[in-house]
Write an enzyme that holds these catalytic residues in place. Structure first.
Site, short mmCIF file in Angstrom:
data_model
loop_
_atom_site.label_atom_id
_atom_site.label_comp_id
_atom_site.label_asym_id
_atom_site.label_seq_id
_atom_site.Cartn_x
_atom_site.Cartn_y
_atom_site.Cartn_z
N ARG A 77 -6.61 11.27 -5.82
CA ARG A 77 -7.89 10.57 -5.60
C ARG A 77 -9.05 11.55 -5.67
O ARG A 77 -10.11 11.23 -6.22
CB ARG A 77 -7.88 9.85 -4.26
CG ARG A 77 -9.21 9.19 -3.96
CD ARG A 77 -9.15 8.17 -2.88
NE ARG A 77 -10.49 7.79 -2.45
CZ ARG A 77 -10.75 6.81 -1.61
NH1 ARG A 77 -9.77 6.10 -1.10
NH2 ARG A 77 -11.99 6.54 -1.25
N ARG A 99 0.82 -1.22 0.00
CA ARG A 99 0.00 0.00 0.00
C ARG A 99 0.85 1.26 0.00
O ARG A 99 0.45 2.30 0.56
CB ARG A 99 -0.98 0.02 1.18
CG ARG A 99 -2.00 -1.09 1.15
CD ARG A 99 -3.16 -0.80 2.09
NE ARG A 99 -3.99 -1.98 2.26
CZ ARG A 99 -4.45 -2.45 3.42
NH1 ARG A 99 -4.13 -1.81 4.54
NH2 ARG A 99 -5.19 -3.52 3.48
#
Length: 344
Positions: free
Chosen positions: A38, A25
């Protein structure tokens, strides 16, 4: 040229004075640049399926930290969606899926051969990355292991004990095994396409392997990993595979030999000295610093990092966390970890 990459050398069994390093991650919410991208994408799934933006977030931690590997930005639940399951994410709660608990539910799924129309943007992300990454950086593709993916498809969400999946396994074994077989077939095709697009290594994430015990672990965690690895190596000779049967405990021993994977990723519940004596003797290991150190930092981070490097110094090792970095991690602690690994 590719053979000179540090990560590929470790996967080929080479012991190195300074191990290659990346983080599960590593593209994620702890980085301000990720949060900005994002927001531009709109939501998590839109980010996964926007090849340019997914490539951008994959590259961000490479630019910032110079990791030895980049891992494709995607999600293990894209395969269920590509098979025909409904998938959405609830803010603050995680994924939700339509459930597979009956033969009628299973009948609604498409064949494994139909997944690529949905997943083509992922392959395009891989192609972009194979062009854009620095020449020394290894590109890792990945997928969820069949058992872990099945637990979400059966429950419709993550569960603390994978109870719904265990219940279906006991109550309707034929349906449970049919679902696992469909996921396994789709996973082979998905990872194969990632390799064709430029992935140099693939990793199989079995996040919930630890809830399978005894013969069930062998049948539903180990065996699907063996099947996927064998099929990929048949199609793509020489492709390295990393297996991550998280919380496998004693079942880590012999996992590489039994499945054919080139490296076993270790969670942080296992002692590195024990793993060096019992797991690393079969080849490369990856891990296994506790993710909490990326939040708390300080001398404890330095000490545990040094301990892990020391424990695994006599064989092939990829330095990593024992699980994914968490959103509350401090980016400065990541740099401290890297400096400790590379600087001693």
């Amino acid at each position: 040229m590719a053979g000179q990459k540090k990560l590929l050398r470790a996967l080929a069994g080479e012991k190195q004075d300074v191990p290659p390093i990346w983080m599960m991650r590593q593209a994620g919410r702890y980085l301000p640049e990720y949060r900005a991208t994002r927001a531009e994408a709109g939501d998590f799934l839109s980010l996964c399926y926007n090849s340019d933006l997914a490539a951008e977030v994959t590259l961000q931690p490479i630019r910032r930290y110079g990791f030895d590997a980049a891992i494709l930005f995607a999600d293990i639940l894209l395969i269920p969606q590509a098979l025909g399951a409904d998938l959405w994410f609830v803010t603050g709660e995680g994924p939700r899926l339509s459930t597979i608990t009956t033969e009628a539910d299973f009948a609604k799924l498409g064949p494994a051969s139909d997944i690529h129309e949905t997943l083509n943007p992922i392959y395009e992300t891989v192609r972009i990355l194979s062009r854009e990454l620095p020449s020394e950086t290894t590109l890792i593709g990945f997928a969820g292991a069949p058992w872990t993916v099945a637990t979400y498809m059966i429950a419709g969400r993550g569960t603390p004990d994978q109870g719904p999946a265990h219940a279906l396994r006991e109550e309707n074994t034929a349906l449970f095994e049919a679902l696992l077989a469909r996921i396994t077939e789709a996973t082979i095709d998905y990872l194969s396409k990632q390799i064709e697009a430029g992935a140099e290594v693939v990793k199989i994430f079995d996040s919930w392997a630890g809830s399978l015990k005894g013969a069930d672990f062998d049948k539903y965690a180990l065996e699907p990993c063996r099947q996927i690895t064998a099929a990929l190596k048949d199609r793509h000779p020489g492709i390295p595979v990393i297996g991550f049967p998280r919380e496998a405990g004693e079942k880590y021993v012999g996992f590489a030999k039994a499945t054919g994977v080139d490296c076993v990723a270790l969670d942080n519940s296992v002692d590195p000295e024990w793993a060096a004596a019992n797991v690393q003797l079969d080849g490369c290991v990856q891990g296994n610093l506790a993710s909490r150190h990326m939040v708390t930092g300080g001398q404890d981070l330095v000490d545990d990092t040094r301990r892990i490097v020391e424990a695994f110094k006599n064989g092939p090792h990829i330095f990593n966390l024992g699980h994914g970095i968490t959103p509350d991690a401090d980016p400065d602690n990541v740099q401290l970890m890297i400096d400790t690994v590379r600087g001693g």
